[in-house]
Design a protein around this motif. Structure first.
Motif, PDB file in Angstrom:
ATOM      1  N   SER A 189      37.910  33.004  21.582  1.00 61.19           N
ATOM      2  CA  SER A 189      36.912  33.956  22.071  1.00 61.19           C
ATOM      3  C   SER A 189      37.157  34.322  23.532  1.00 61.19           C
ATOM      4  CB  SER A 189      35.496  33.408  21.869  1.00 61.19           C
ATOM      5  OG  SER A 189      35.287  32.305  22.713  1.00 61.19           O
ATOM      6  N   VAL A 190      37.609  33.369  24.364  1.00 57.68           N
ATOM      7  CA  VAL A 190      37.888  33.753  25.747  1.00 57.68           C
ATOM      8  C   VAL A 190      39.155  34.593  25.846  1.00 57.68           C
ATOM      9  CG1 VAL A 190      36.718  31.717  26.686  1.00 57.68           C
ATOM     10  CG2 VAL A 190      39.194  31.693  26.444  1.00 57.68           C
ATOM     11  N   PRO A 194      36.303  37.739  26.797  1.00 53.79           N
ATOM     12  CA  PRO A 194      35.750  36.701  27.673  1.00 53.79           C
ATOM     13  C   PRO A 194      34.299  36.969  28.082  1.00 53.79           C
ATOM     14  CG  PRO A 194      37.481  37.961  28.791  1.00 53.79           C
ATOM     15  CD  PRO A 194      37.517  38.351  27.355  1.00 53.79           C
ATOM     16  N   ARG A 195      33.948  38.238  28.241  1.00 55.95           N
ATOM     17  CA  ARG A 195      32.581  38.552  28.663  1.00 55.95           C
ATOM     18  C   ARG A 195      31.584  38.075  27.614  1.00 55.95           C
ATOM     19  NH1 ARG A 195      32.174  39.560  33.119  1.00 55.95           N
ATOM     20  NH2 ARG A 195      33.118  41.584  33.339  1.00 55.95           N
ATOM     21  N   ILE A 207      37.857  26.752  29.836  1.00 58.21           N
ATOM     22  CA  ILE A 207      38.662  26.878  28.621  1.00 58.21           C
ATOM     23  C   ILE A 207      40.052  27.404  28.958  1.00 58.21           C
ATOM     24  CG2 ILE A 207      38.876  28.082  26.415  1.00 58.21           C
ATOM     25  CD1 ILE A 207      36.702  26.170  26.146  1.00 58.21           C
ATOM     26  N   ARG A 208      40.101  28.416  29.842  1.00 61.03           N
ATOM     27  CA  ARG A 208      41.407  28.982  30.183  1.00 61.03           C
ATOM     28  C   ARG A 208      42.269  27.969  30.933  1.00 61.03           C
ATOM     29  NH1 ARG A 208      41.081  35.472  31.491  1.00 61.03           N
ATOM     30  NH2 ARG A 208      40.708  36.040  29.329  1.00 61.03           N
ATOM     31  N   PRO A 316      42.833  39.034  34.112  1.00 59.22           N
ATOM     32  CA  PRO A 316      42.000  38.005  34.745  1.00 59.22           C
ATOM     33  C   PRO A 316      40.530  38.279  34.418  1.00 59.22           C
ATOM     34  CG  PRO A 316      43.353  39.164  36.374  1.00 59.22           C
ATOM     35  CD  PRO A 316      43.456  39.917  35.097  1.00 59.22           C
ATOM     36  N   TYR A 317      39.757  37.205  34.309  1.00 64.84           N
ATOM     37  CA  TYR A 317      38.344  37.393  34.025  1.00 64.84           C
ATOM     38  C   TYR A 317      37.536  37.210  35.308  1.00 64.84           C
ATOM     39  CZ  TYR A 317      33.661  36.716  32.248  1.00 64.84           C
ATOM     40  OH  TYR A 317      32.319  36.837  32.023  1.00 64.84           O
TER      41      TYR A 317
END
Lengths: 320, 389
Positions: A189-190, A194-195, A207-208, A316-317
């Motif tokens: 899911s990420v 990710p949002r 998680i990442r 990148p998140y």
């Protein structure tokens, strides 16, 4: 072409044994690294530093085994070293939100510079010692002398390196973890959205970080197999682009564990064939060497189905 | 599929950090250059010095050795000649990166172009005047480099396929193909070493007048250096002073904006790829026709990846990249000598290049935070915060 194959003895039993063994030997390091890349990319981070992490693992496995006198500790040190390299990549690509290509390229440079430097500094011109404890082979006694099928199974599977069995087990484990467990769902899911993951309370950064670090550890294990399991020594730049082939195998395998495993074996087979054909026809041999790249190019071009990467890979998140 | 398409579309966008943050808001241009273009290098050299000191090598002596190994006696001429291929590759990367295209296939483009002209070169000798031969070989090299970018270019232009993977794959295929050519078609029949026939010394690029001196043992600097400098000026002009450059910039900043403005995105992508490959091919021509004269099967200088950090440090400016390229040439020529003196491997220089990349990312992050007034807030919130200042 087929004449070449016959001439090179590929169809004889000994030839076939050599080819299958060769495919496994080449394919297994790719498999470790490819599974690592799978975990990382499924989590949304492109790890182009795979090559450097493999190289790091390859060096530290030999060094660790030499220093501690035990292959288990050597392997553990390699995995930790690869994990640290990956942590560096994670820090830059996740926390600093730097471009993931830049970070990965930097890792490759640093790993090559570092391992070559350490090799010369510690071992000088003689190379790594020959008396280090290597990763043992597993002897499957029950394959000996099965009547009727000759010695093929015994020759190919009877005395495989422990790491090969570990790699095969890891394919299944990766599939279960990534697709059948809550952790796997979080990782995917990420990597996809990710949002949305953040909204439901998943810690995207954690998680990442985890998936990138794991990818480095797996790549290092692949490197360790190469040095400590297969040849028993470390040489300057010994991974020689295998990290990039592993990346290709993952794409060719459509970001799935069994697909990636099949791709690794196929690429390994093509490389073993290239080696077998070398003395008969140079150009055909080189064609087989380039086959993995051609196949991957064809695969991403969408000729064989469509390969679809995780939606957020490379981005990148930013937490809001 | 829409998700994947948007992912690949986004993948082209995170490019140049400068474009992403919109230049120097809240900071003078001098501070900007100091922080973003010079500080990373200083930090990398500083960290390198600490590492050297930690392993018992005198860092000042090491950097001095790089200087003397790259400048003293005739070495400055080697350094100057190394500038030619590195600068041409840098220029080629700038054309692609400016358009937001990751051409990571430069090593394959370079090696293939090198193998082709090293193979064809000796066959052309003595048939035509040397000047025409050289021009023809230059153009062939450029064409080979450009042709090798066509598959990734078309795949990206037509199917929006991420070029990072396709150019990498084409690069490895190119390196393998160059191997076949050198060991097969172009193999020098007089030796068993897998290599092409060497060009006659007289068939190489002529020296820049005045750089040759028998008494000082200067071999002379080939005119490939001038070609590279000219290319840098041309590309700088193209990007900063023409509408084509503006269009590339728009495409690099945002594909969506480019489409919205009615630009022919597919055509721009293909043209930018072709130009990029052309310059990388020229780079191979300067190295083969100026310095090497032949290609051996195991030769792969992998100049391409070395250049990537420089291009970013110079913020995609083809003129600003020149001093960085000079510095890298110095480090690559002098680095061997320094490493040898210190009992290290010449690959130690790679460590410095890698550190530069990392510090670049680090300073970029710090600068961005300073610009945002110390705020972590990204995007809209940050813009609002900045608006209030």
């Amino acid at each position: 072409m087929s004449q070449l194959l016959i001439a090179s003895g590929a169809f004889s039993e000994a030839g076939l044994t050599a080819l299958v063994s060769g495919a496994i030997l080449v394919g297994v390091p790719l498999l470790f690294a490819g599974l690592g890349e799978l975990v990382s990319e499924r989590g949304g981070v492109l790890n182009i530093g795979l090559e450097g992490m493999m190289l790091t693992g390859a060096f530290f496995a030999v060094w660790g085994s030499d220093v501690t006198g035990s292959w288990q500790l050597g392997l553990a040190i390699a995995i930790v070293a690869g994990g640290l390299m990956a942590l560096l990549h994670a820090f830059f690509s996740i926390t600093l939100r730097a471009d993931q290509i830049v970070g990965g390229t930097a890792i490759n440079f640093i790993a090559l510079g570092l391992t070559t430097y350490l090799l010369i500094k510690i071992y000088g011109d003689e190379g790594t010692p020959t008396d280090i404890q290597t990763i043992p082979n597993v002897h499957l006694g029950f394959l000996d002398g099965i009547p009727g099928i000759g010695s093929f199974f015994e020759d190919v599977f009877g005395r495989l390196n422990l790491m090969i069995w570990v790699a095969i087990a890891l394919v299944v484990v990766t599939w279960i973890v990534v697709f059948k467990t809550p952790v796997g769902l979080r990782i995917r899911s990420v990597g996809e959205h990710p949002r949305a993951a953040d909204t439901v309370g998943i810690n995207v950064y954690a998680i990442r970080y985890g998936s990138v670090t794991l990818s480095g550890m797996l790549a290092a294990a692949g490197g360790a197999y190469l040095s400590l399991g297969f040849v028993g020594s470390f040489e300057d730049n010994m991974t020689a682009g295998r990290g990039f082939i592993a990346l290709a195998a993952l794409i060719f395998g459509n970001w799935r564990p069994f697909g990636a495993a099949a791709a690794c074996l196929l690429f390994g087979f093509s490389s073993a064939l290239a080696k077998a054909l070398q003395e008969f026809s140079l150009s055909v041999s080189v064609l087989f060497e380039a086959l993995p790249y051609v196949l991957t190019l064809v695969a991403v071009a969408g000729v064989i189905g469509r390969s679809i990467p995780p939606a957020s890979v490379g981005r990148p998140y930013v937490k809001q | 599929m829409t998700d994947a398409t948007s992912a690949t579309a986004e993948l082209r966008e995170p490019l140049p950090p400068s474009e992403a943050t919109g230049g120097h808001a809240g900071m003078g241009p001098v501070a900007d250059v100091l922080l973003r273009s010079i500080l990373p290098l200083v930090l990398a050299l500083g960290t390198g010095a600490i590492i050297l000191a930690a392993i018992g090598v005198d860092p000042i002596q090491y950097y001095k050795d790089i200087w003397s190994g790259g400048v003293e006696f005739a070495a400055w001429q080697d350094t100057a000649m190394r500038v030619a291929p590195l600068l041409l590759i840098a220029v080629g990367l700038i054309v692609a990166f400016k358009a937001g295209i990751w051409n990571l296939g430069m090593d394959g483009q370079f090696l293939l172009a090198a193998a082709v002209i090293a193979g064809i070169g000796p066959r052309l000798e003595h048939h035509l005047p040397n000047a025409i031969n050289l021009i023809v070989l230059f153009l062939i090299a450029g064409a080979v480099g450009a042709v090798w970018t066509i598959p990734p270019a078309l795949l990206k232009a037509r199917y929006e396929l991420n070029e990072i993977i396709t150019t990498l794959m084409m690069s490895f295929i190119g390196i393998n193909l160059a191997g076949i050519l050198v060991k097969g078609t172009f193999q020098d029949p007089t030796t068993t070493t897998p290599q092409t026939r060497a060009l006659d010394f007289s068939a190489l690029l002529p020296s820049i007048p005045g750089t040759e001196s028998a008494s000082r043992r200067w071999p002379g600097i080939h005119i490939g250096l001038l070609v590279a400098l000219a290319a840098a000026v041309v590309v700088w002009f193209l990007i900063s002073r023409t509408s084509f450059g503006l269009r590339l910039g728009v495409l690099g900043a945002s594909v969506r904006s480019a489409r919205h403005m009615g630009l022919d995105v597919s055509r721009l992508i293909v043209v930018s790829f072709l130009l990029s490959g052309l310059f990388v091919g020229f780079a191979a021509a300067t190295e083969i026709l100026g310095v090497k004269g032949y290609v051996r099967a195991d030769w792969n200088p992998a100049f391409g990846l070395w250049v990537v950090p420089l291009v970013f440090l110079a913020r995609l400016n083809a003129l600003a990249v020149i001093p960085y390229v000079v510095l890298l040439s110095l480090a690559s020529i002098g680095g061997d000598f320094a490493a040898q003196n210190a009992g290290l491997t010449s690959k130690f220089t790679l460590l410095l290049v890698g550190l530069t990349l990392l510090f670049m990312a680090l300073t970029e992050w710090i600068v961005r935070r300073v610009e945002l007034g110390g705020s972590y807030l990204p995007g809209a919130a940050a813009r609002r915060a900045r608006g209030r200042e």
